[in-house]
Design a protein around this motif. Sequence first.
Motif, short mmCIF file in Angstrom:
data_model
loop_
_atom_site.label_atom_id
_atom_site.label_comp_id
_atom_site.label_asym_id
_atom_site.label_seq_id
_atom_site.Cartn_x
_atom_site.Cartn_y
_atom_site.Cartn_z
N PHE A 1 41.51 -31.05 34.27
CA PHE A 1 42.71 -31.78 33.88
C PHE A 1 43.27 -32.49 35.10
N ARG A 2 43.99 -33.59 34.85
CA ARG A 2 44.48 -34.43 35.94
C ARG A 2 45.77 -33.89 36.56
N ARG A 3 46.69 -33.41 35.74
CA ARG A 3 47.99 -32.95 36.23
C ARG A 3 48.34 -31.62 35.59
N VAL A 4 49.19 -30.86 36.22
CA VAL A 4 49.63 -29.58 35.65
C VAL A 4 50.30 -29.81 34.30
N ALA A 5 51.01 -30.92 34.16
CA ALA A 5 51.69 -31.22 32.89
C ALA A 5 50.69 -31.40 31.74
N ASP A 6 49.41 -31.62 32.04
CA ASP A 6 48.40 -31.82 31.00
C ASP A 6 47.92 -30.52 30.36
N ILE A 7 48.18 -29.39 31.00
CA ILE A 7 47.69 -28.11 30.48
C ILE A 7 48.87 -27.24 30.07
N ASP A 8 48.73 -26.55 28.97
CA ASP A 8 49.76 -25.63 28.50
C ASP A 8 49.63 -24.35 29.32
N LEU A 9 50.60 -24.12 30.20
CA LEU A 9 50.52 -22.97 31.11
C LEU A 9 50.59 -21.63 30.38
N ASP A 10 51.30 -21.58 29.27
CA ASP A 10 51.35 -20.34 28.49
C ASP A 10 49.97 -20.01 27.91
N VAL A 11 49.26 -21.03 27.44
CA VAL A 11 47.92 -20.81 26.89
C VAL A 11 46.95 -20.47 28.02
N LEU A 12 47.11 -21.11 29.20
CA LEU A 12 46.28 -20.75 30.35
C LEU A 12 46.49 -19.28 30.72
N ALA A 13 47.73 -18.82 30.68
CA ALA A 13 48.01 -17.41 30.97
C ALA A 13 47.37 -16.51 29.92
N GLU A 14 47.45 -16.91 28.66
CA GLU A 14 46.84 -16.14 27.58
C GLU A 14 45.32 -16.06 27.75
N LEU A 15 44.71 -17.19 28.08
CA LEU A 15 43.26 -17.24 28.31
C LEU A 15 42.87 -16.34 29.49
N SER A 16 43.61 -16.44 30.58
CA SER A 16 43.32 -15.61 31.77
C SER A 16 43.47 -14.13 31.46
N ALA A 17 44.51 -13.76 30.71
CA ALA A 17 44.72 -12.36 30.33
C ALA A 17 43.60 -11.89 29.41
N HIS A 18 43.15 -12.75 28.52
CA HIS A 18 42.04 -12.41 27.62
C HIS A 18 40.77 -12.15 28.43
N ALA A 19 40.48 -13.03 29.38
CA ALA A 19 39.31 -12.84 30.26
C ALA A 19 39.41 -11.51 31.00
N ASP A 20 40.60 -11.21 31.49
CA ASP A 20 40.84 -9.95 32.20
C ASP A 20 40.59 -8.75 31.29
N ARG A 21 41.10 -8.84 30.07
CA ARG A 21 41.03 -7.73 29.12
C ARG A 21 39.59 -7.41 28.70
N ILE A 22 38.74 -8.42 28.54
CA ILE A 22 37.39 -8.18 28.01
C ILE A 22 36.34 -7.96 29.10
N THR A 23 36.74 -8.04 30.37
CA THR A 23 35.79 -7.91 31.46
C THR A 23 36.06 -6.63 32.23
N PRO A 24 35.03 -5.84 32.49
CA PRO A 24 35.24 -4.60 33.24
C PRO A 24 35.94 -4.84 34.58
N PRO A 25 36.63 -3.83 35.09
CA PRO A 25 37.32 -3.96 36.37
C PRO A 25 36.38 -4.46 37.48
N ASP A 26 37.00 -5.01 38.51
CA ASP A 26 36.24 -5.57 39.62
C ASP A 26 35.18 -4.60 40.13
N ALA A 27 33.99 -5.15 40.29
CA ALA A 27 32.88 -4.36 40.82
C ALA A 27 33.01 -4.19 42.32
N ARG A 28 33.69 -5.15 42.94
CA ARG A 28 33.82 -5.11 44.39
C ARG A 28 35.19 -5.65 44.75
N ARG A 29 35.85 -5.01 45.62
CA ARG A 29 37.16 -5.48 46.10
C ARG A 29 36.97 -6.17 47.44
N ALA A 30 37.61 -7.32 47.61
CA ALA A 30 37.49 -8.06 48.87
C ALA A 30 38.33 -7.40 49.94
#
Length: 147
Positions: A118-147
């Motif tokens: 996307f070109r600008r932050v205004a082009d993306i719905d930040l609430d939906v981005l947060a929902e997508l990120s939380a969904h990715a977090d929820r369905i993926t096992p915890p970090d295999a390696r910590r930096a």
Amino acid sequence: MDRSTTTPDDFLAAIDDAEVREAMVALDHVIAAAMPGRSRTLWQGVFWGGTHQSIIGYGDIVQPRPRGAHAEWFLVGLARQKSGFSVYVNAVEDGAYLGGRYADRLGKVKVGSASLGFRRVADIDLDVLAELSAHADRITPPDARRA
């Protein structure tokens, strides 16, 4: 494509363009808040197409490769591009990358298999981005390696 010794906060603070820095900080905040407890690491190096990139990665994963060894990578990534921003979502559910499931709700975003552009932050719905990120977090096992 290696983990950098530069912290994501130092990388963000060093962005010269104030408007770009403000946008990156806002996007970083949304993604990091949606993925509490996940690692947050700067990845730098030569990536796709031979270009040098800096990507803030959230969550460590080991990604299978069709040929060769598995690769350490990030679950969600944020990068500045020449003409906008990219968010990479490497989470898969029911055999499909998760980003496509949110495509119709994200706003004015170009959706690739594991990328959102996307070109600008205004082009993306930040609430939906947060929902997508939380969904990715929820369905993926915890970090295999910590930096």
